[in-house]
Design a protein around this motif. Structure first.
Motif, short mmCIF file in Angstrom:
data_model
loop_
_atom_site.label_atom_id
_atom_site.label_comp_id
_atom_site.label_asym_id
_atom_site.label_seq_id
_atom_site.Cartn_x
_atom_site.Cartn_y
_atom_site.Cartn_z
N SER A 238 20.73 62.02 76.23
CA SER A 238 22.03 61.56 76.67
C SER A 238 22.55 60.58 75.43
CB SER A 238 21.92 60.60 77.75
OG SER A 238 21.11 59.36 77.36
N ALA A 239 24.00 60.24 75.80
CA ALA A 239 24.79 59.71 74.78
C ALA A 239 24.12 58.27 74.82
CB ALA A 239 26.20 59.60 74.97
N GLN A 240 23.99 57.66 75.85
CA GLN A 240 23.39 56.39 76.02
C GLN A 240 22.11 56.28 75.04
OE1 GLN A 240 25.67 54.11 77.13
NE2 GLN A 240 24.26 52.71 76.35
N GLU A 241 21.18 57.16 75.32
CA GLU A 241 19.79 57.21 74.75
C GLU A 241 19.99 57.43 73.08
OE1 GLU A 241 16.09 60.25 74.09
OE2 GLU A 241 17.18 60.38 75.81
N TYR A 242 21.13 58.07 72.62
CA TYR A 242 21.55 58.09 71.08
C TYR A 242 22.01 56.75 70.70
CZ TYR A 242 23.46 59.22 66.84
OH TYR A 242 24.03 58.94 65.39
N LEU A 243 22.95 56.08 71.58
CA LEU A 243 23.40 54.71 71.29
C LEU A 243 22.62 53.57 71.09
CD1 LEU A 243 26.81 54.86 73.28
CD2 LEU A 243 26.51 54.74 70.82
N CYS A 244 21.38 53.77 71.89
CA CYS A 244 20.36 52.82 71.78
C CYS A 244 19.29 53.30 70.85
CB CYS A 244 19.83 52.84 73.18
SG CYS A 244 21.13 52.13 74.39
N GLY B 243 27.24 61.09 82.89
CA GLY B 243 27.31 59.68 81.98
C GLY B 243 28.58 59.70 81.35
N MET B 244 28.12 59.33 79.90
CA MET B 244 28.94 59.52 78.75
C MET B 244 28.98 60.89 78.30
SD MET B 244 28.96 57.16 75.33
CE MET B 244 29.42 55.76 75.81
N ASP C 183 33.53 61.10 74.80
CA ASP C 183 33.47 59.67 74.97
C ASP C 183 32.37 59.06 74.03
OD1 ASP C 183 35.19 59.73 77.05
OD2 ASP C 183 33.50 59.89 78.60
N LEU C 184 31.39 59.78 73.56
CA LEU C 184 30.51 59.15 72.35
C LEU C 184 30.99 59.14 71.32
CD1 LEU C 184 27.70 58.23 71.50
CD2 LEU C 184 26.98 60.56 71.39
N ALA D 78 33.31 56.27 71.11
CA ALA D 78 32.45 54.96 70.98
C ALA D 78 31.93 55.01 69.57
CB ALA D 78 31.22 54.99 72.11
#
Length: 132
Positions: free
Chosen positions: A36-42, A60-61, A65-66, A69
């Motif tokens: 996921s995008a969130q997993e990458y961002l974290c 999700g994102m 969107d990523l 961001a």
């Protein structure tokens, strides 16, 4: 010995996260895959990724969107979008948003290496090896 360039793959499809990194490694790159995008961002890889391959449509994102961001955070990492549901208009919009390329799934090895060669520095040995 030079450290291989890092390509990060973000795709919610498990089969893509398994197959695409293997292919990219064959080209001589290091690879990390994220669900996921969130997993990458974290992740710890956000600052060391040399090229990002992003699925457009994810829960999700989304990929776009990523990208937004990342740009807001000051990251200029080259992005290659991959999508199963693209058309010429969408591909043009994604490139206008800053993508290096937008590949329609399933894409060929040739299309992928061409996109990677466009996204990554021409003078780096890994891109030279991958093109030969």
């Amino acid at each position: 010995m030079d450290t291989p360039l890092l390509v990060s793959v973000v795709d919610d499809d498990e089969s893509v996260r398994e197959a695409l990194p293997d292919l990219i490694r064959e080209f001589g790159f290091a690879v990390q895959a994220f669900a996921s995008a969130q997993e990458y961002l974290c992740s710890a890889y956000i600052n060391s990724t040399d090229c990002l391959i992003l699925d457009v449509a994810m829960p999700g994102m989304s990929g776009p969107d990523l990208l937004r961001a990342l740009r807001l955070r000051g990251h200029a990492t080259p992005v290659i979008f991959i999508t199963a549901h693209g058309d010429d208009r969408e591909q043009a919009q994604l490139k206008h948003c800053g993508a290096v390329e937008c590949l329609l799934k399933p894409f060929s090895e040739t299309a992928l290496i061409k996109a990677l060669s466009t996204a990554l520095p021409l003078d780096h040995p890994d891109t030279e090896d991958a093109r030969s």
